[in-house]
Design a protein around this motif. Sequence first.
Motif, PDB file in Angstrom:
ATOM      1  N   ASN A   1       0.810  -1.210   0.000  1.00 36.82           N
ATOM      2  CA  ASN A   1       0.000   0.000   0.000  1.00 36.82           C
ATOM      3  C   ASN A   1       0.848   1.265   0.000  1.00 36.82           C
ATOM      4  N   ASN A   2       2.139   1.070  -0.143  1.00 40.33           N
ATOM      5  CA  ASN A   2       3.070   2.192  -0.202  1.00 40.33           C
ATOM      6  C   ASN A   2       2.738   3.075  -1.404  1.00 40.33           C
ATOM      7  N   LYS A   3       2.880   4.401  -1.240  1.00 39.60           N
ATOM      8  CA  LYS A   3       2.557   5.343  -2.310  1.00 39.60           C
ATOM      9  C   LYS A   3       3.359   5.039  -3.573  1.00 39.60           C
ATOM     10  N   LEU A   4       4.634   4.731  -3.408  1.00 37.17           N
ATOM     11  CA  LEU A   4       5.510   4.433  -4.537  1.00 37.17           C
ATOM     12  C   LEU A   4       4.989   3.236  -5.326  1.00 37.17           C
ATOM     13  N   ILE A   5       4.631   2.169  -4.622  1.00 45.17           N
ATOM     14  CA  ILE A   5       4.125   0.956  -5.278  1.00 45.17           C
ATOM     15  C   ILE A   5       2.797   1.242  -5.973  1.00 45.17           C
ATOM     16  N   THR A   6       1.940   1.986  -5.312  1.00 44.37           N
ATOM     17  CA  THR A   6       0.628   2.313  -5.879  1.00 44.37           C
ATOM     18  C   THR A   6       0.771   3.039  -7.214  1.00 44.37           C
ATOM     19  N   ILE A   7       1.694   3.993  -7.268  1.00 44.11           N
ATOM     20  CA  ILE A   7       1.921   4.751  -8.506  1.00 44.11           C
ATOM     21  C   ILE A   7       2.494   3.843  -9.594  1.00 44.11           C
ATOM     22  N   LEU A   8       3.477   3.036  -9.241  1.00 43.00           N
ATOM     23  CA  LEU A   8       4.107   2.159 -10.237  1.00 43.00           C
ATOM     24  C   LEU A   8       3.140   1.101 -10.771  1.00 43.00           C
ATOM     25  N   LYS A   9       2.141   0.747 -10.001  1.00 43.43           N
ATOM     26  CA  LYS A   9       1.149  -0.227 -10.475  1.00 43.43           C
ATOM     27  C   LYS A   9       0.273   0.349 -11.582  1.00 43.43           C
TER      28      LYS A   9
ATOM     29  N   SER B   1       5.074  -0.399 -21.443  1.00 38.74           N
ATOM     30  CA  SER B   1       5.774   0.692 -22.127  1.00 38.74           C
ATOM     31  C   SER B   1       6.348   1.693 -21.128  1.00 38.74           C
ATOM     32  N   ASP B   2       5.571   2.028 -20.092  1.00 38.44           N
ATOM     33  CA  ASP B   2       6.049   2.975 -19.072  1.00 38.44           C
ATOM     34  C   ASP B   2       7.270   2.438 -18.338  1.00 38.44           C
ATOM     35  N   PHE B   3       7.222   1.149 -17.994  1.00 38.90           N
ATOM     36  CA  PHE B   3       8.367   0.557 -17.301  1.00 38.90           C
ATOM     37  C   PHE B   3       9.621   0.623 -18.175  1.00 38.90           C
TER      38      PHE B   3
ATOM     39  N   ASP C   1       9.246  13.391 -11.909  1.00 37.99           N
ATOM     40  CA  ASP C   1       9.946  14.118 -12.973  1.00 37.99           C
ATOM     41  C   ASP C   1       9.732  13.441 -14.331  1.00 37.99           C
ATOM     42  N   TYR C   2       9.744  12.114 -14.319  1.00 40.89           N
ATOM     43  CA  TYR C   2       9.524  11.351 -15.563  1.00 40.89           C
ATOM     44  C   TYR C   2       8.132  11.622 -16.121  1.00 40.89           C
ATOM     45  N   LEU C   3       7.128  11.614 -15.256  1.00 41.48           N
ATOM     46  CA  LEU C   3       5.750  11.857 -15.709  1.00 41.48           C
ATOM     47  C   LEU C   3       5.611  13.261 -16.310  1.00 41.48           C
ATOM     48  N   SER C   4       6.268  14.230 -15.678  1.00 44.44           N
ATOM     49  CA  SER C   4       6.258  15.595 -16.225  1.00 44.44           C
ATOM     50  C   SER C   4       6.975  15.647 -17.567  1.00 44.44           C
ATOM     51  N   GLN C   5       8.088  14.928 -17.661  1.00 41.47           N
ATOM     52  CA  GLN C   5       8.862  14.911 -18.899  1.00 41.47           C
ATOM     53  C   GLN C   5       8.061  14.299 -20.051  1.00 41.47           C
ATOM     54  N   GLN C   6       7.238  13.288 -19.736  1.00 39.10           N
ATOM     55  CA  GLN C   6       6.417  12.658 -20.768  1.00 39.10           C
ATOM     56  C   GLN C   6       5.446  13.655 -21.385  1.00 39.10           C
TER      57      GLN C   6
END
Length: 472
Positions: free
Chosen positions: A3-11, A16-18, A88-93
């Motif tokens: 339930n970690n925020k990091l894991i939730t976002i990566l899910k 393609s994103d990975f 930063d990656y999401l903003s860059q996209q």
Amino acid sequence: MHNNKLITILKHFDKSDFNKFGKYITSPYFNKSQQLIQFFKLIEKGINSPKESLLKKENIWLKLFPSQKYNDVRFRKLSSDLLKLIEDYLSQQIYDKDKLQKSANLINSVGEKGIKKLYSSAIRIANNETNKHPYEDADFYLKQFQIQKNYFEITQHEFKHSAEFNINEIDKNLTIFFVSEKLRYYCTVLSQKRKDFDYELAMLEDTIEFSKKLALIVPTISIYYQIYLTYKEGENVEHYYKLKNLLKEHGLKFSSIEGKTIYDSAINYCVKKNNLGLTHFLEELFDVYQDYLSKELIYINGELDPFHFKNIVTASLRLGKYEWTESFIKEIKNRLPSSSRENAYTFNLARLYWYKKEHDKVISLLATVEYEDIVYNLSAKAMLLATYYETDETEPLYSLLESFRAYLSRRKDIPERYKKPYLNLIKFTKKLMRIIIGDSIAIERLKIEIENTPDGIADVKWLKEKIAKLEK
């Protein structure tokens, strides 16, 4: 760590994103930490593996630092650093996709650095991107303003005698952006119609006056001005028809995100008018959806919202377009979100069979299905209830009535505004089953009771049709 925020976002990342983020994080321009690269790869492996233990903090730490005792503070720091890189990656996209913004920034950058040899090419790039840009929404005029402003900034220092030549362009683009956005947000306020939704928007009268003038020449303003009129003067249907024509003419000048806003305004107008008894607006609703579909603006990230899917199917079935509906349901299935695809598909296919009176197919689709979505589940149970009644399946009907009532009583997560109408449907279906054909006193008593029910009744139209048949 699940339930970690990091894991939730990566899910939320697809394959393609990975892959893209994997390249992003290994670029020394964006990240110089090898630990973060290894940390990300371990998390990616854990997310894509059925073994939940791979995502435990202690197991990830052991892979990273096999000879060190687990340190929660350090682990949190790694998580925080990786999260920052993801943001930063999401903003860059977004930035990489925005060619107009990049061209505006390029003019700004070469101007700041005084790279005169790049002035002409930077301006040429901006002009090329402007000509290729597919949309003419408010954002387009904002970017045009930025391009013209940045161009002015470099020319006023280098060519002082000709620096004023693009002031009109700066002013025009800024004005169109301002008026368009102002009008768009005012339409949003008007669409809410809530007593607690009270806003005093500055310069509103001036904005409306500007809109009247600019509506003749700027598509984004003409459409939002027409939406404004449908809210303010909704009884004048000519405003709607003009909006419909504007959407047909200019719809492709908007992105799917903004397309949703403008088409939803026309859709909601048609739904409201149809609910008021103006039944020809059902055909209008279908026409708007046809235009929306043909332009492909209805698809957000390639997917069709199940809400729109259900609306389209409902409108087409009520208009008797059964062949079209069946083709649409089957063709569109794979463009529904994977999380709700099967629910939406089987439910709407069952509704098609219900309208075609193919009751056996309705029962085979719905009798053993429990939908995860509450709205679908309630609607499906009501449809199955009506199907059993229509086919004189008395024993399954009584069983369903009891299990449906128990379901409504047991589920605390169902809002009362949904629960009460379905409980009323169950109650009145039971009473309907006890009435003998031609018993005018019992029929009239039931009709009066239905009319005086304050909380509403699900599928009341069907219920009234069955009562009318008992009168014959």
